[in-house]
Design an enzyme around this catalytic site. Structure first.
Site, PDB file in Angstrom:
ATOM      1  CD  GLU A  92      -3.639  17.123  36.123  1.00 36.66           C
ATOM      2  OE1 GLU A  92      -2.419  16.997  36.350  1.00 36.66           O
ATOM      3  OE2 GLU A  92      -4.526  16.569  36.793  1.00 36.66           O
TER       4      GLU A  92
HETATM    5  C1  BGP Z   1      -0.884  14.946  38.043  1.00 39.37           C
HETATM    6  C2  BGP Z   1      -2.000  15.024  39.035  1.00 39.37           C
HETATM    7  C3  BGP Z   1      -2.195  16.349  39.666  1.00 39.37           C
HETATM    8  C4  BGP Z   1      -0.936  17.146  39.880  1.00 39.37           C
HETATM    9  C5  BGP Z   1       0.011  17.070  38.695  1.00 39.37           C
HETATM   10  C6  BGP Z   1       1.353  17.695  38.923  1.00 39.37           C
HETATM   11  O1  BGP Z   1      -0.363  13.665  38.071  1.00 39.37           O
HETATM   12  O2  BGP Z   1      -3.213  14.647  38.452  1.00 39.37           O
HETATM   13  O3  BGP Z   1      -2.950  16.150  40.817  1.00 39.37           O
HETATM   14  O4  BGP Z   1      -0.356  16.841  41.095  1.00 39.37           O
HETATM   15  O5  BGP Z   1       0.219  15.746  38.297  1.00 39.37           O
HETATM   16  O6  BGP Z   1       2.181  16.811  39.631  1.00 39.37           O
HETATM   17  P1  BGP Z   1       3.050  17.244  40.843  1.00 39.37           P
HETATM   18  O7  BGP Z   1       2.118  17.868  41.833  1.00 39.37           O
HETATM   19  O8  BGP Z   1       3.674  15.999  41.363  1.00 39.37           O
HETATM   20  O9  BGP Z   1       4.049  18.194  40.312  1.00 39.37           O
END
Ligand code: BGP
Length: 466
Positions: free
Chosen positions: A366
């Site tokens: 990510e």
């Molecule tokens: C990470 C997670 C994701 C996603 C991302 C973005 O921590 O693995 O699932 O949510 O963050 O975060 P947010 O949705 O709070 O912006």
């Protein structure tokens, strides 16, 4: 000798999602409830019932992923589609859905990268204590074994647990896990230990059942800067990094708790109970690579312990821990609309540090920018800010590779718009716009953003044209 900067052949250019954030169909085809369905991640903000409706539109979505040129797609399997109650009765319809999804990806030559568990613990397990109960380890092992049995012939890359560190640090706040006792911290670190064991069992099983497949952990890793060169600040940064980052990799990679994290747990009276044989199970399981999520770095100063509230549930905004460290803003960095600092150079620093510490292949699962995108007339989304964010991070990844980092893939968040874990659909990350609002589902149609076309060219040129 010239050190040419380029991405290696076969680099896994991908993009990511997770089941509860993208699929919808929360109660269809026998799916059981997860902690997300009943939890407080979304209270008053949104819900995950329909999400991006990917469950019904996966073919259209995968066709778009293929058009973008994705070579890999990182998604998670919903535990309660497979085992509605977490263990026990298998739901054939759940197997069928992921069978079709994986086949569809394979038909386009897109490599599936599967997260076994991404925050959505089955509610039935939670009711019996969740990760506090050692039986959950067995349930996870059995669930992982089922995935290897049904999908192991086609899936080569497995991720054990998404962001175990964030589950422990913020999960109780967000309702992903529960901790009820008076000593909340001790209970959380006990749950953490059980997750380490569950992960080790899955790694071992994967190696036994799927020769040639690779499996690794997937924490959220953020290099921690000291706010100044004051030794106390450096010490605080080191402590925070040990309990936020390295604890979650030292255990699976080296088979031991690191000493800074351990002494922190001792001082805080939250050392987990480790049963005889636990550490042997952990030591025997060796991950093949490290997957990690990176959004930003963190900056901290020493805290004298005067006291403040220490949790917002937001994984990238550091508040601190009285007596150890306190989050400060980094004056050198810009911020997103949601207050997350943007640090592409920090990405390279994090990559180098991970490489130095563990010397394993790295996979970015990510990285991305959440923003309020505007759908303009003629179905246009001009998300130049997202392109700018991704470009700068990919540039740094490229340099890191030239410096010797063994980076095997890059899967930004997210392949398509989906519901943010605690900030709703308004916080968009995707290359593909999904036409819905928080409470008005509209027509959910898919619209390619400017970043879609940009990323397509990045992949087509193997990162030469950014
Ligand atoms: C990470 C997670 C994701 C996603 C991302 C973005 O921590 O693995 O699932 O949510 O963050 O975060 P947010 O949705 O709070 O912006």
């Amino acid at each position: 000798m010239e050190n040419k900067r380029c991405f290696p052949e076969g680099f896994l250019w991908g993009a990511s999602t997770s089941a509860y954030q993208v699929e919808g169909a929360w109660n269809e085809d026998g799916k059981g409830l997860s902690v997300i369905d009943v939890g407080k991640t979304h209270e008053g903000v949104t819900d995950f019932k329909v999400a991006s409706d990917h469950y019904h539109r996966y073919k259209e979505d995968i066709a778009l992923f293929a058009e973008m040129g994705l070579r890999a797609y990182r998604f998670s399997i919903s535990w309660t589609r497979i085992f509605p109650e977490g263990s026990g009765k298998l739901n054939g319809k759940g197997i069928e859905f992921y069978d079709k999804l994986i086949d569809e990806l394979k038909a386009y030559d897109i490599e599936p990268i599967v997260t076994i568990y991404h925050f959505d613990l089955p509610y039935e397990l939670q009711k019996k204590g969740g990760w506090a109960n050692r039986n959950t380890i067995r349930a996870y092992e059995n669930y992982a074994e089922t995935l290897f049995k049904y999908f192991g012939d086609r899936v080569k890359y497995w991720l054990t647990i998404n962001e175990q560190n964030m589950i422990v640090m913020f999960g109780a706040f967000l309702g992903m896990i529960e901790a009820k006792s008076d000593n909340l911290k001790k209970e959380l670190y006990q749950q953490n230990h059980h997750m380490f064991l569950a992960q080790a069992k899955a790694i071992k099983l994967c190696h036994e059942m799927c020769p040639g497949a690779k499996i690794g952990p997937a924490p959220n890793i953020a290099y921690v800067y000291p706010a100044s060169s004051r030794p106390e600040d450096v010490l605080a940064a080191q402590t925070f990094s040990s309990i936020r980052n390295w604890l979650y990799l030292d255990v699976p990679v080296f088979g031991r708790y690191n000493s800074v994290a351990w002494s922190y747990m001792e001082s805080e009276n939250c050392v987990p109970e480790i049963k005889e044989g636990d550490m042997d199970i952990i030591k025997e399981a060796k991950p093949d690579f490290i997957a990690f999520n990176y959004y930003s770095t963190a900056t901290v100063e020493f805290d004298e312990g005067k006291g403040f509230k220490n949790s917002t549930g937001d994984q990238q905004i550091v508040i601190g821990e009285p007596g150890y460290y306190k989050g400060v803003l980094n004056p050198y960095l810009e911020k997103t609309q949601f207050g997350w600092e943007i640090d592409p150079l920090g990405f390279r620093i994090t990559l180098r540090e991970l490489h130095d510490r563990y010397n394993l292949p790295l996979l970015v699962t990510e990285n991305g920018l959440g923003a309020y995108d505007a759908l303009e007339e003629g179905d246009v989304v001009n998300d130049d800010y997202r392109i700018d964010y991704l470009r700068k991070h990919i540039e740094q990844a490229k340099i890191a590779i030239s410096e010797g980092v063994n980076l095997i893939g890059y899967c930004p968040w997210s392949a398509i718009d989906l519901v943010s874990t605690h900030q709703g659909i308004s916080k968009r990350y995707g290359f593909i716009y999904v036409n819905r609002d928080e409470f008005d589902l509209k027509d959910l149609r898919r619209i390619k953003k400017k970043s879609f076309h940009w990323y397509k060219n990045v992949i087509a040129t193997n990162g030469e044209e950014l």
